[in-house]
Design an enzyme around this catalytic site. Structure first.
Site, short mmCIF file in Angstrom:
data_model
loop_
_atom_site.label_atom_id
_atom_site.label_comp_id
_atom_site.label_asym_id
_atom_site.label_seq_id
_atom_site.Cartn_x
_atom_site.Cartn_y
_atom_site.Cartn_z
N ALA A 87 -48.82 -32.54 -22.58
CA ALA A 87 -48.99 -31.34 -21.75
C ALA A 87 -47.66 -30.63 -21.52
CB ALA A 87 -49.63 -31.71 -20.41
N LYS A 88 -46.57 -31.22 -21.95
CA LYS A 88 -45.25 -30.59 -21.92
C LYS A 88 -44.95 -29.99 -20.56
CE LYS A 88 -45.30 -30.17 -26.93
NZ LYS A 88 -46.60 -30.82 -27.25
N ARG A 89 -45.08 -30.80 -19.53
CA ARG A 89 -44.87 -30.35 -18.17
C ARG A 89 -43.39 -30.34 -17.79
NH1 ARG A 89 -49.48 -28.68 -18.86
NH2 ARG A 89 -51.23 -29.13 -17.49
#
Lengths: 274, 274
Positions: A87-89
């Site tokens: 999710a590349k948060r």
């Protein structure tokens, strides 16, 4: 059990470094229903993989029903296999705490991909979950990785390095609990080799194996750690869409995952020496 | 109507550069229900703001019910006010397309924050929505912005600049359709001034006004464009949690938003000269 332990156990049990990316694309899926599709893929490959990796974007594109499908997919995966939410948060500290709760508490994922651009304090809330994996984007598989990641940077020590190496050295420092890994695209094996030299102990999640054209042999040779592991080699489209027919897509996915697993294992030290 | 036009219209109509960040924190909200809370905040402030900005993390932390609350919140906001989804997205091209669909098609947001670390092709799917705003993280408000954003980089032109300036120059290039803006934290007014000099025409979303301690005067003086606008000044906690009592939180939020709007306007050129 920590993410690292769970991963090591799955690698051993299934003799596999293959991760299947659960990225349901309505235009490519052999069946319409996301959960039914994922269930078939999981049942066909659960003895061949070391992890699964759903990418959040494919679920959010469907709105609330997509998020429900993500939750159901998470629940379908056998408990002994780690699941990485891609999710590349990463946001300012107060906000990252809420993303960390979402990924690790609400949805019970074992690991999460994060973006380093906002710096250390943006990732602290994730790092505080000592039993979960935090996989930091370092050198990505896309052409645009050159735009910023490859730029030469002068660090606090006065040494000039590409930005992705500065990120890797920072991630190595953040790894006090052994829960930090790097995301390194398969399409850049030279950078992968350099990163393995800088971070001999860390786990690398390597997307782009297969459909994105990564050269498998270079990736495995340059990416393995001294124990002959330390790699999570992700393939999504090559496995999920090996056949587009509802009659045999699961079977074709199994065949593709098996081929990939065996091709990778042929490049690893023999099991007895691992 | 494009995001830029809708924003300009809202700035004029409400005489305001204030954006209220709809970041529902269960530990701080005066009422338990997220949608009821947001509804009260929106009703109390809709004539005082130029935009609203829900941050995705606060909704996903609640799981599916949180995403439902986000959708309902989006629908509550009057149609003439632009809504920015603060989700800091960005992935390889194929995947970003799905995030773009989520934000712009599925959920109909007017603008989205994105992370530049993956480079140009990761943002192309967002940029292709010409009528939506794409707000690129440039210099963030947190202390960790120093870790990478402030590092000196040698660009393709041989000139040495901090990374955030390289990002700003790239974003300026990506702005072929006039739909790109920058995210610049209020806590670093010197960097804001530098960015305004580099990008005189672009809209800056400035979080950190208020609760994060940004100095309002420096921000407004350094951030305004020559038309006396070009800024979206976001406040979340200072407005949402001005009172923690269910009896007067909406009233207190209105008072806080009004104070902020007027304090900002006092620093802008007089309306006749705008």
């Amino acid at each position: 059990m920590t993410f690292a332990e769970k991963l090591a156990e799955a690698v051993r049990r299934n003799e596999s470094l293959v991760c299947v990316g659960l990225d349901p694309d309505p235009d490519l899926m052999a069946v319409r229903d996301v959960v039914a599709f994922n269930r078939a893929i999981i049942e066909a490959t659960a003895d061949l993989v070391c992890a699964y990796k759903p990418n959040y974007a494919f679920y959010e594109a469907l709105g609330t029903p997509g998020i429900v499908a993500l939750e159901k997919t998470r629940a379908l995966i056998p408990a002994h296999l780690p699941v990485i939410l891609d999710a590349k948060r990463g946001d300012i500290g107060n906000t990252s705490l809420f993303s960390a709760r979402a990924a690790f508490d609400t949805w019970s994922f074992d690991a999460l991909t994060v973006n380093p651009y906002l710096g250390r304090d943006a990732l602290d809330p994730f790092l505080g979950y000592r039993d979960r994996g935090v996989l930091v984007l370092c050198h990505t598989s896309n052409p645009g990785s050159r735009d910023f990641q490859d730029l030469q940077v002068t660090g606090a020590d006065g040494v000039s390095r590409p930005l992705y190496e500065v990120v890797a050295l920072a991630a190595r420092e953040w790894n006090a609990y052994g829960n930090v890994g790097l995301v390194v695209g398969a399409t850049y094996p030279a950078q992968l080799a350099r990163l393995r030299a800088l971070c001999p102990e860390m786990t690398f999640l390597v997307p782009g194996v297969g459909a994105q054209g990564g050269e498998l042999e270079a990736v495995v040779r340059h990416g393995l750690n001294v124990q002959g592991a330390g790699l999570i080699l992700n393939s999504s489209r090559q496995v999920l869409y090996a056949s587009r027919s509802s009659h045999d897509f699961a079977e074709a996915a199994r065949a593709a995952a098996l081929r990939l697993r065996d091709a990778i294992n042929a490049l690893r030290p023999t099991p007895s020496s691992r």
